[in-house]
Design an enzyme around this catalytic site. Structure first.
Site, PDB file in Angstrom:
ATOM      1  CG  ASP A 236      -3.491   4.928  -3.805  1.00 49.26           C
ATOM      2  OD1 ASP A 236      -4.268   5.609  -4.487  1.00 49.26           O
ATOM      3  OD2 ASP A 236      -3.629   4.758  -2.582  1.00 49.26           O
TER       4      ASP A 236
ATOM      5  CG  HIS B 284      -6.980  -2.219   0.444  1.00 46.36           C
ATOM      6  ND1 HIS B 284      -8.169  -2.418   1.090  1.00 46.36           N
ATOM      7  CD2 HIS B 284      -7.065  -1.012  -0.160  1.00 46.36           C
ATOM      8  CE1 HIS B 284      -8.948  -1.373   0.869  1.00 46.36           C
ATOM      9  NE2 HIS B 284      -8.314  -0.500   0.122  1.00 46.36           N
TER      10      HIS B 284
END
Ligand code: CMC
Length: 393
Positions: A327, A275
């Site tokens: 996700d 991320h």
């Protein structure tokens, strides 16, 4: 050019700032909607921790918070829910248009449908405040109906009708599953929680796209359609579908480590990991883990996918010090809920549209066109040569 720090440069006799590639660590504007706390541990929704809101708030409460800046009281929530439910339908003309779409990735149906909503709006450029909020609610309510119909009309030839007597998350899940079965309470709450966690996330790529379009004072439909395009990519929203495909390819938890080692050796990315903002832990995964654990009490597929996530996380942390992201967990959750994998990224859009519309309103309210400066490094000094001479060998 791949700088990691901002630096001053002089070009064309003027001073500019050169920022890192990918705008990494560049603050481009202020917002009061959401953002990561200074330590980079948690995202804040209008003052509340994302994990707190993600765990406890309904879709309607969280959407109200993101749009209007505070959690609603009884009457406000009732009125907001009434408006949202009354807008959860799409006109026959849109259904007719969706009957013509080919079998393709459903993110296209979302962008197409939102632009059609704009075409049927008699005054899409009206920027008065009440109109902007009404338009936001309309787009949030209609987007799931567009996605569900694009998918089921193109694949199965049948229309999906919304049930306006249901709350938003339950009806969205029912439509996404084909409209026939009403999912159970735990399944609906887990799904609703994922929508709330997906709802907003600072200046992520799709929200930034949406704000760039808003900053030209283009209309909200165009900004949302552009954001859907940005979300579709595998490095952003498209990662949830890819993460499920990866886990299906791995097959069994005990094969996860070897898979990770092999991919890393080939310098390939592991979907659902990494991320730009969270370098140690994505707090959204904690809430989703709780829901998966609850489902695992009676669903063997949830147990298997939790075990697979554990193995993947262990391997990625040991080998690369890279944490999982939201996700990976939504991929497992949506699989356990029986949702077709091509609809995972549309679900992300169905949630993130709340953030997009809130950011649209914030951008046009305090607007300055977003127009950075390029650094041209191509050749100069060429003169036009007529084609007859140019192509002589
Ligand atoms: N698998 C393997 N290596 C990775 C991964 C990954 N998932 N993510 C980052 N790295 C490596 C990357 O190769 C680089 O290594 P090196 O320094 O040796 O070249 C290092 O970690 C730094 O990564 P980066 O790509 O510079 O990080 P970034 O901030 O530019 O990119 C990212 C962030 C999300 C695009 C990236 O982590 C990624 O591609 N992840 C996989 C796709 C994914 O899961 N996306 C969903 C993000 S969360 C939901 C959302 O907001 O959309």
């Amino acid at each position: 050019m791949s700088t990691t720090l901002c630096e001053k440069v002089v070009r064309e006799g003027r001073e500019f700032v050169r920022v890192p590639k990918g705008l990494a660590n560049v603050i481009i504007d202020q917002t009061t909607i959401s953002g990561v706390d200074p330590e980079g541990k948690e995202t804040i929704y209008r003052g509340y921790l994302i994990s707190d809101i993600g765990k406890h708030a309904s879709f309607e409460e969280a959407a109200y918070l993101i749009l209007y800046g505070e959690l609603p009281c009884d009457e406000e929530l009732k009125e907001f829910s009434r408006k949202l439910n009354s807008e959860r339908w799409i006109p026959t003309k849109l259904i007719d248009a969706l009957k013509t779409v080919p079998i393709t990735h459903p993110m296209y149906y979302g962008a197409f449908g939102v632009l059609l909503l704009g075409m049927y709006d008699p005054n899409p450029d009206d920027m008065s405040r009440d109109t902007l909020y009404d338009r936001a609610i309309k787009i949030i309510a209609k987007l799931p109906v567009i996605f569900a119909n694009g998918w089921y009309l193109s694949r199965h030839g049948h229309e999906i009708k919304p049930d306006q007597s249901l709350r938003h998350a339950g009806d969205v899940l029912r439509m996404i599953l084909g409209g026939g079965i009403m999912p159970g309470d735990i399944e609906i709450r887990a799904f609703e929680s994922s929508l709330v966690l997906y709802m907003d996330h600072g200046f992520n790529a799709s929200t930034f796209t949406n704000r760039v379009i808003a900053s030209t004072l283009s209309d909200m439909y165009s900004a949302v359609a552009g954001a859907i395009g940005a979300l579709k990519g595998p490095l952003h929203g498209g990662a949830n579908q890819r993460a499920l495909e990866m886990m299906l390819e791995i097959g069994e938890p005990e094969k996860a480590r070897a898979y990770v080692e092999e991919k890393l050796k080939k310098k390939e990315k592991i979907m659902g990991f990494g991320h730009r903002v969270y370098k140690v832990h994505d707090p959204r995964t904690d809430v989703l883990r709780e829901w998966l654990s609850k489902l695992a009490e009676y669903n063997p597929e949830a147990r298997k996918f939790l075990a697979m996530i554990d193995e993947l996380e262990k391997a990625m942390w040991e080998l690369k010090k890279i944490p999982s992201n939201v996700d990976l967990y939504t991929a497992a959750l949506y699989h356990v809920l029986g949702i077709p994998k091509d609809l995972y990224t549309p679900i992300f859009a169905i949630a993130r549209v709340v953030g997009w519309t809130a950011h649209y309103i914030e951008q046009v309210t305090h607007n300055k066109i977003i127009r950075p400066k390029e650094e041209y490094v191509g050749p100069t000094g060429f003169k036009y040569i007529p084609i007859e001479e140019r192509c002589k060998r």
